[in-house]
Design a protein around this motif. Structure first.
Motif, PDB file in Angstrom:
ATOM      1  N   ILE A  12       0.836  -1.200   0.000  1.00  0.00           N
ATOM      2  CA  ILE A  12       0.000   0.000   0.000  1.00  0.00           C
ATOM      3  C   ILE A  12       0.875   1.256   0.000  1.00  0.00           C
ATOM      4  O   ILE A  12       0.590   2.234  -0.701  1.00  0.00           O
ATOM      5  CB  ILE A  12      -0.951  -0.013   1.220  1.00  0.00           C
ATOM      6  N   SER A  13       1.974   1.232   0.774  1.00  0.00           N
ATOM      7  CA  SER A  13       2.860   2.396   0.796  1.00  0.00           C
ATOM      8  C   SER A  13       3.552   2.588  -0.548  1.00  0.00           C
ATOM      9  O   SER A  13       3.814   3.720  -0.963  1.00  0.00           O
ATOM     10  CB  SER A  13       3.905   2.242   1.909  1.00  0.00           C
ATOM     11  N   LEU A  15       2.223   1.885  -3.448  1.00  0.00           N
ATOM     12  CA  LEU A  15       1.238   2.535  -4.321  1.00  0.00           C
ATOM     13  C   LEU A  15       1.249   4.049  -4.102  1.00  0.00           C
ATOM     14  O   LEU A  15       1.054   4.829  -5.029  1.00  0.00           O
ATOM     15  CB  LEU A  15      -0.155   1.970  -4.059  1.00  0.00           C
ATOM     16  N   GLY A  16       1.499   4.433  -2.845  1.00  0.00           N
ATOM     17  CA  GLY A  16       1.606   5.861  -2.567  1.00  0.00           C
ATOM     18  C   GLY A  16       2.756   6.505  -3.314  1.00  0.00           C
ATOM     19  O   GLY A  16       2.694   7.689  -3.684  1.00  0.00           O
ATOM     20  N   VAL A  33      -5.071   4.455  -8.978  1.00  0.00           N
ATOM     21  CA  VAL A  33      -4.112   4.074  -7.924  1.00  0.00           C
ATOM     22  C   VAL A  33      -4.767   4.212  -6.552  1.00  0.00           C
ATOM     23  O   VAL A  33      -4.645   3.340  -5.687  1.00  0.00           O
ATOM     24  CB  VAL A  33      -2.833   4.924  -8.019  1.00  0.00           C
ATOM     25  N   LYS A  34      -5.482   5.322  -6.338  1.00  0.00           N
ATOM     26  CA  LYS A  34      -6.155   5.513  -5.051  1.00  0.00           C
ATOM     27  C   LYS A  34      -7.194   4.430  -4.819  1.00  0.00           C
ATOM     28  O   LYS A  34      -7.336   3.905  -3.712  1.00  0.00           O
ATOM     29  CB  LYS A  34      -6.812   6.888  -5.020  1.00  0.00           C
ATOM     30  N   SER A  37      -5.558   1.196  -3.824  1.00  0.00           N
ATOM     31  CA  SER A  37      -5.080   1.249  -2.440  1.00  0.00           C
ATOM     32  C   SER A  37      -6.213   0.933  -1.467  1.00  0.00           C
ATOM     33  O   SER A  37      -6.039   0.181  -0.501  1.00  0.00           O
ATOM     34  CB  SER A  37      -4.492   2.629  -2.130  1.00  0.00           C
ATOM     35  N   GLU A  41      -6.590  -2.250   1.177  1.00  0.00           N
ATOM     36  CA  GLU A  41      -6.835  -2.086   2.602  1.00  0.00           C
ATOM     37  C   GLU A  41      -7.973  -2.987   3.063  1.00  0.00           C
ATOM     38  O   GLU A  41      -7.916  -3.587   4.143  1.00  0.00           O
ATOM     39  CB  GLU A  41      -7.142  -0.621   2.913  1.00  0.00           C
TER      40      GLU A  41
END
Length: 932
Positions: A12-13, A15-16, A33-34, A37, A41
């Motif tokens: 997940i990080s 992807l950030g 992308v958001k 994520s 989660e």
């Protein structure tokens, strides 16, 4: 279930990372992308629920769903890592290079964005398909409710002391010693005595053997304590015996080349005229024992051998056996209640009934009691959870010897772990049975695998420090065992995994396709589904399998290293660990330059020729750990070329003779540097740029023309002043140059508030910056100085956090003038050693050193002969907590034996009169060794 859950946070990080401006993502792509994520989660939350439930309690559809999400996670991370590495590779291009790229760079960026968009679209579609097939992510209706979670008890030191306290062992220890004492033969012709300790796993056979070994070993000339295991590498076992017997002689690489017969011959020759005590731990079959037995010469000097085994046929081969019995009910209660409440009387009355039920199910097996009490230690006020734990454990563990119930107990502890610790624990299935796993090696590997992440409240800690807390939590829960500890402060340095815990995590690893272990026998684990991601090769031929998605490769057998193919196709490899493999005949490692994802590379103790290190290592832009321990690198320029571009490097280990390379200042992420030679002020100045350093081991040396740079020490001190995060520091200075570490008085040493471990060898005098204001948290100090002054002892006594102190005068033995430090000196010290310094206890007034348990000092006998000191000057009674005393007796041959014995008798009398009756040992110089 699903040990991969703990690592999804790293995905997940990552992807950030894609959302950063430098990617110039189009609005639609940023939204994708958001969205992905958020999707991950939700998957992570669902997988946590799955991970808290034993596989046999899960619906089959849920297991399939978890497996597919797991494989999707790996594929997603592989793709994202590739994009991030490609970005990093281009990030160091000069402006001219970027301009020259012009149109090609623009087209490349456009294609890259399209590729990212297509990949994210495919990933989302795959997750959608998985969800459609196997239901919603909210799986409360199809997963059994897990037991309540607990927090980790942070009191590691106290709890670990309770676990390792040898409850109920006195009787067994006495009985085993009696069997060993029964002589075969008489007089000077006493045959070697062999006793087998036999019993089921978890009874404490190894603990008993170790206790007897530690107690009796001083009576023998040499000794060894060596594990064997279920699938032994007998050549390694024989080598390990030799190394334990004589470390200096048998550490040499040439002994790794001996075959089995040569090792047996070497052992028989060594032991033929030696009185020894050897423990062979965990023997599983008679064939292995016969080979080992043939190697242990049956001399007539009263030697002793103990073996431990679960197999009665092995014990019968030995002839004399001791049957290990479970703990008595009383001893079981002491261990159980002591672990949780401190004692039985502190147990609340409402827990008494369920405690008795749990103890009955544990059946007196120490491992079962320890693991169960570890699980309950943080639930001591929740009677409902205690009853749930009790109901989950099968009955009859002690009566029918059914170890399936032990597995259930261990499984309870495993499923009680948070997801990140499950991942870290199952990762240990990479290592062979009975393997000693170095803590630092393990934590650097965890970091390379992205198992360690910063939490909400630990951003001030490094990833390594967080990893240490993981390691300590696993010890605290009794899921790993301490194998070695620091001599000074007892902190764990390495661990082992109990074979029953290893069996559990290996089975979990197979279910999760987490680690593929190849041993060349029926116990090898191969993936039931999906790709090989982590490969552990243990004494076997090179396997034939698809390795294009391999992330980790660890080889434990030198016999197959020469069969190792080029790994150029393993582009996703993150960890390559070849430690202890013989690479003398395998110098071509140029393929390393193609492993762009590599984060951990160890060539430690491989015998690899340092002058042939491939410069291609310098291409590994994301490399975090480079371990070149024991590799002789003569050409500093070669090392400089290799490390110049490794901007992500956190840990660098090199051979102690390696010269500090140019360009080190660029490694601004470096946290661990060991050990480098520095021979000029310019080199010393480079260290000041490594502001993230936590551990530094540096050796100051003359240059290649044997000249000493007079400004070297001053430059080093100025650099050290910039290392505000430093925790461990070792500095060596040649004794023949007469240098010190003073530096300028205006340096901001008050910022050294993290330094806890300091070693300085070879300085002429105590540096003035070693003082309470500069080093408020210094707890472990070792100084080797040419001259020790009275004021130095006064200054050291004011270090408020100091617990371990060793001061040595490198010149001839020094006698300080009579003085008295303040009554509150050394308030927290527990071990103090003054070598070649006449520092008798009376130098410290009552009130000083209130906690010292171990005290070492020197006595110059001429002072007693000349009347400078008297017997009344010794005063062991000034140290109220004293447990052991070590005395160096020195003097010339003119000192009479009467003076010597007067001093010895006085000290022995004082030890007898002391309330603690401390043990006392003497180390007389050669002139007096026949007098005591």
């Amino acid at each position: 279930m699903d040990v991969v859950t703990g690592a999804i946070g790293s995905l997940i990080s990552k992807l950030g990372e894609l959302l950063k401006d430098e990617y110039n993502l189009q609005k639609d792509l940023r939204e994708q992308v958001k969205s992905l994520s958020l999707e991950l989660e939700s998957a992570q939350a669902a997988l946590r629920k799955v991970g808290d439930v034993a596989p046999e309690q899960l619906d089959e559809q849920v297991r399939i769903w978890a497996r597919e999400v797991r494989e999707s996670y790996y594929d997603m991370e592989d793709v994202l890592d590739t994009f991030l590495v490609e970005r990093l590779e281009g990030g160091h291009d000069s402006l001219l290079q970027r301009l020259k790229g012009g149109l090609l760079n623009m087209m490349g960026s456009l294609l890259k964005r399209r590729k990212i968009a297509g990949t994210i679209k495919d990933i989302k579609q795959h997750l959608h398909d998985v969800t459609e097939r196997h239901g919603r992510y909210t799986i409360d209706n199809i997963v059994a409710q897990p037991a309540a979670r607990s927090t980790i008890d942070p009191r590691l030191a106290a709890m670990y002391k309770e676990v390792t306290h040898l409850i109920g062992i006195d009787k067994s220890r006495g009985e085993l010693k009696s069997k060993l004492d029964s002589k075969e033969g008489s007089g000077s012709n006493e045959k070697t005595k062999i006793v087998a300790v036999v019993g089921v796993g978890g009874l404490g056979k190894t603990t008993l053997a170790k206790a007897v070994y530690d107690e009796l070993k001083p009576e023998f000339w040499c000794g060894a304590f060596v594990p064997v295991g279920r699938n032994p590498d007998l050549k390694k076992v024989l080598r390990d015996i030799l190394i334990d017997l004589d470390k200096e002689k048998y550490r040499d690489h040439k002994f790794t080349m001996l075959d089995e017969k040569q090792l047996i011959d070497e052992l028989r020759e060594f032991l033929g005229t030696t009185r020894y005590f050897i423990v062979i731990d965990d023997v599983w079959d008679t064939e292995s024992w016969e080979i080992i037995r043939n190697a242990l010469d049956n001399n007539s000097l009263g030697s002793k051998i103990v073996i431990t085994t679960r197999k009665h046929d092995v014990a019968e081969e030995v002839g004399c056996s001791y049957n290990m019995e479970p703990l008595t009910h009383e001893s079981s209660k002491i261990l159980f209640y002591g672990r949780i409440f401190g004692s039985e009387r502190e147990c609340p009355s409402q827990f008494s009934e369920v405690s008795e039920k749990i103890l009955k199910k544990c059946g007196g097996v120490p491992l079962a009691i320890i693991t169960t009490s570890s699980l309950l230690a943080n639930k001591s006020r929740n009677i409902k959870v205690w009853n749930e734990v009790c109901d989950s454990i099968g009955s009859g563990l002690g009566s029918n010897r059914n170890m399936e119930n032990m597995r259930k107990i261990l499984s309870l502890s495993y499923y009680d772990l948070p997801s990140h610790l499950k991942t870290c624990l199952v990762y240990l299935s990479i290592f062979p049975e009975d393997y000693e796993i170095e803590k630092k090696r393990l934590i650097w590997r965890w970091i390379a695998e992205d198992f360690i992440q910063h939490g909400v409240n630990d951003h001030d800690q490094s990833l390594f420090e967080i990893g240490e807390s993981y390691f300590n939590e696993l010890i605290n829960r009794s899921l790993i065992e301490v194998a070695d500890t620091s001599i000074k402060d007892g902190t764990p340095l390495s661990c082992r995994v109990h074979d029953m815990v290893l069996e559990l995590i290996c089975s979990l690893s197979i279910q999760e396709n987490f680690v593929t272990t190849v041993q060349g026998d029926s116990r090898q684990s191969t993936p039931s589904s999906g790709s090989v991601r982590r490969l552990s090769l243990q004494k076997t031929a090179w396997p034939i399998m698809e390795t294009s998605k391999l992330r980790s490769l660890t080889i434990f057998s030198s016999t197959i290293i020469n069969l190792m193919p080029s790994l150029s196709c393993c582009h996703l490899l993150r960890v390559l660990d070849l430690r202890d493999c013989n690479l003398r005949d395998h110098p071509n490692l140029k393929f390393l330059g193609n492993l762009f994802h590599l984060r951990y590379l160890s060539l430690a103790y491989t015998g690899y020729p340092g002058d042939q290190l491939p410069v291609e290592i310098g291409k590994l832009q994301v490399l975090q750990t480079l371990d070149l321990s024991s590799i002789q690198i003569i050409d500093a320029q070669l090392l400089s070329i290799i490390i110049a571009g490794l901007r992500k490097l956190i840990c660098l280990c090199v051979e102690g003779t390696t010269r500090l390379p140019n360009g080190l200042r660029c490694l601004t992420s470096l946290e661990y540097l060991k050990a480098v030679n520095v021979d000029s002020a310019c080199m010393a100045e480079e260290l000041g740029h490594l502001t993230q350093l936590r551990t530094l081991y540096v050796r100051l040396r003359k240059d290649k023309d044997r000249r000493w740079d007079e400004s070297l020490c001053t430059a080093l001190v100025r650099s050290l002043a910039e290392l505000h995060r430093i925790q461990e520091l070792i500095v060596e200075i040649p004794c023949d140059v007469g240098a010190d570490l003073e530096g300028s008085v205006d340096l901001p040493f008050l910022s050294w508030d993290k330094l806890s471990y300091l070693r300085i060898y070879g300085t002429t005098s105590l540096p003035t910056w070693i003082c309470p204001a500069s080093l408020p948290h210094l707890s472990d100090l070792n100084l080797r100085m040419v001259q020790v002054r009275t004021d130095d002892i006064r200054v050291l006594g004011m270090l408020q956090a100091l617990r371990l102190l060793e001061v040595e005068a490198s010149d001839s033995i020094q006698v300080l003038e009579r003085f008295v430090v303040s009554h509150d000196a050394f308030p927290l010290a527990i071990k103090c050693s003054f070598l070649d310094i006449a520092m008798v206890p009376s130098a410290f007034p009552r009130g000083a050193m209130p906690s010292v348990t171990e005290f070492t000092f020197s006595i110059l006998l001429e002072d007693f002969a000349g009347g400078k000191f008297t017997g009344d000057d010794l005063a062991l009674g000034h140290l109220p907590s004293l447990q052991s005393v070590f005395v160096d007796l020195d003097g010339d041959q003119d000192v009479s034996k009467e003076v010597l014995m007067k001093v010895v008798d006085k000290l022995r009398d004082e030890a007898d009169d002391h309330p603690n009756h401390p043990s006392i040992e003497f180390n007389p110089s050669i002139e007096f060794r026949n007098c005591i």
